[in-house]
Design a protein around this motif. Sequence first.
Motif, PDB file in Angstrom:
ATOM      1  N   VAL A 119     -13.122 -69.779 -38.104  1.00 27.06           N
ATOM      2  CA  VAL A 119     -14.432 -69.760 -37.451  1.00 27.06           C
ATOM      3  C   VAL A 119     -14.267 -69.227 -36.036  1.00 27.06           C
ATOM      4  CG1 VAL A 119     -16.363 -71.185 -36.677  1.00 27.06           C
ATOM      5  CG2 VAL A 119     -15.218 -71.703 -38.837  1.00 27.06           C
ATOM      6  N   GLU A 120     -15.054 -68.193 -35.720  1.00 32.76           N
ATOM      7  CA  GLU A 120     -14.965 -67.604 -34.392  1.00 32.76           C
ATOM      8  C   GLU A 120     -15.583 -68.534 -33.359  1.00 32.76           C
ATOM      9  OE1 GLU A 120     -15.062 -63.861 -33.405  1.00 32.76           O
ATOM     10  OE2 GLU A 120     -14.281 -63.076 -35.281  1.00 32.76           O
ATOM     11  N   VAL A 121     -14.954 -68.592 -32.206  1.00 31.75           N
ATOM     12  CA  VAL A 121     -15.441 -69.432 -31.118  1.00 31.75           C
ATOM     13  C   VAL A 121     -16.121 -68.543 -30.098  1.00 31.75           C
ATOM     14  CG1 VAL A 121     -14.759 -71.039 -29.305  1.00 31.75           C
ATOM     15  CG2 VAL A 121     -13.588 -71.072 -31.494  1.00 31.75           C
ATOM     16  N   ALA A 122     -17.310 -68.956 -29.676  1.00 27.16           N
ATOM     17  CA  ALA A 122     -18.029 -68.189 -28.665  1.00 27.16           C
ATOM     18  C   ALA A 122     -17.260 -68.219 -27.349  1.00 27.16           C
ATOM     19  CB  ALA A 122     -19.425 -68.782 -28.468  1.00 27.16           C
ATOM     20  N   PRO A 123     -17.303 -67.123 -26.587  1.00 29.11           N
ATOM     21  CA  PRO A 123     -16.574 -67.097 -25.307  1.00 29.11           C
ATOM     22  C   PRO A 123     -16.983 -68.231 -24.365  1.00 29.11           C
ATOM     23  CG  PRO A 123     -17.376 -64.918 -25.854  1.00 29.11           C
ATOM     24  CD  PRO A 123     -17.959 -65.859 -26.872  1.00 29.11           C
ATOM     25  N   VAL A 124     -18.261 -68.586 -24.363  1.00 29.90           N
ATOM     26  CA  VAL A 124     -18.711 -69.659 -23.482  1.00 29.90           C
ATOM     27  C   VAL A 124     -18.053 -70.970 -23.893  1.00 29.90           C
ATOM     28  CG1 VAL A 124     -20.726 -70.986 -22.760  1.00 29.90           C
ATOM     29  CG2 VAL A 124     -20.898 -68.512 -23.041  1.00 29.90           C
ATOM     30  N   THR A 125     -17.926 -71.194 -25.211  1.00 28.52           N
ATOM     31  CA  THR A 125     -17.286 -72.416 -25.690  1.00 28.52           C
ATOM     32  C   THR A 125     -15.815 -72.435 -25.300  1.00 28.52           C
ATOM     33  OG1 THR A 125     -18.807 -72.407 -27.559  1.00 28.52           O
ATOM     34  CG2 THR A 125     -16.871 -73.815 -27.733  1.00 28.52           C
ATOM     35  N   ALA A 126     -15.148 -71.288 -25.391  1.00 31.96           N
ATOM     36  CA  ALA A 126     -13.738 -71.230 -25.000  1.00 31.96           C
ATOM     37  C   ALA A 126     -13.578 -71.505 -23.513  1.00 31.96           C
ATOM     38  CB  ALA A 126     -13.157 -69.866 -25.364  1.00 31.96           C
ATOM     39  N   THR A 128     -15.575 -73.309 -21.685  1.00 27.99           N
ATOM     40  CA  THR A 128     -15.848 -74.734 -21.487  1.00 27.99           C
ATOM     41  C   THR A 128     -14.619 -75.555 -21.855  1.00 27.99           C
ATOM     42  OG1 THR A 128     -18.162 -74.347 -21.989  1.00 27.99           O
ATOM     43  CG2 THR A 128     -17.409 -76.617 -22.081  1.00 27.99           C
ATOM     44  N   ALA A 129     -13.977 -75.204 -22.960  1.00 30.76           N
ATOM     45  CA  ALA A 129     -12.768 -75.931 -23.355  1.00 30.76           C
ATOM     46  C   ALA A 129     -11.677 -75.781 -22.306  1.00 30.76           C
ATOM     47  CB  ALA A 129     -12.289 -75.442 -24.716  1.00 30.76           C
ATOM     48  N   ALA A 130     -11.551 -74.565 -21.752  1.00 30.31           N
ATOM     49  CA  ALA A 130     -10.545 -74.343 -20.705  1.00 30.31           C
ATOM     50  C   ALA A 130     -10.878 -75.159 -19.460  1.00 30.31           C
ATOM     51  CB  ALA A 130     -10.458 -72.860 -20.366  1.00 30.31           C
ATOM     52  N   GLU A 131     -12.163 -75.233 -19.112  1.00 36.56           N
ATOM     53  CA  GLU A 131     -12.562 -76.034 -17.959  1.00 36.56           C
ATOM     54  C   GLU A 131     -12.267 -77.511 -18.185  1.00 36.56           C
ATOM     55  OE1 GLU A 131     -16.668 -75.113 -17.493  1.00 36.56           O
ATOM     56  OE2 GLU A 131     -16.288 -73.168 -16.578  1.00 36.56           O
ATOM     57  N   ILE A 132     -12.495 -77.974 -19.380  1.00 32.81           N
ATOM     58  CA  ILE A 132     -12.218 -79.380 -19.697  1.00 32.81           C
ATOM     59  C   ILE A 132     -10.720 -79.658 -19.579  1.00 32.81           C
ATOM     60  CG2 ILE A 132     -12.237 -81.092 -21.559  1.00 32.81           C
ATOM     61  CD1 ILE A 132     -14.911 -79.855 -22.460  1.00 32.81           C
ATOM     62  N   GLU A 133      -9.915 -78.758 -20.116  1.00 28.06           N
ATOM     63  CA  GLU A 133      -8.463 -78.947 -20.033  1.00 28.06           C
ATOM     64  C   GLU A 133      -7.992 -78.933 -18.588  1.00 28.06           C
ATOM     65  OE1 GLU A 133      -6.253 -79.789 -22.313  1.00 28.06           O
ATOM     66  OE2 GLU A 133      -7.922 -79.940 -23.720  1.00 28.06           O
TER      67      GLU A 133
END
Length: 152
Positions: A119-126, A128-133
Amino acid sequence: MTAPDMNAPIRKFAALLTAAAAAGGLTACVGAFDPETDPTSPVAPRVQALVDANRSYPRWADFPKSLEAEPAPAVIAARVATLETTGGELADAAARIEWLTGGDASAFAESVRERVAAVEVAPVTAETAAEIEEFARRTRERGRAPPPVDRR
């Protein structure tokens, strides 16, 4: 005397003590059911008049009647039969579900990883995940204990 017989007087005493405490607690509440108005209060006549006027309220006659008639026993029986039928159908459907993986757990985990990776991940979601990490990393850094103080 055997060991269980030795505790019988203690249990009886504890039961009597509990009953006495409960009775004492209930008698302490008796005064709350018949309160009296302080006669020296300036609002005492008004309070007593309100209490006397509403002493018998609410009466069952003051409650509205139900708009629906009570269902006949045959209607209740039909509703129960319908519930039992739908409950049986639901139980059959639940029994047909394959609840366990039935195989190798690591193979199942790998297949789940493959499905998630497909499943492709939207750039905005990626992002957000990087910001969370990054936030989690900074929080762990702030939570780290400072180095010990040299006391020499």
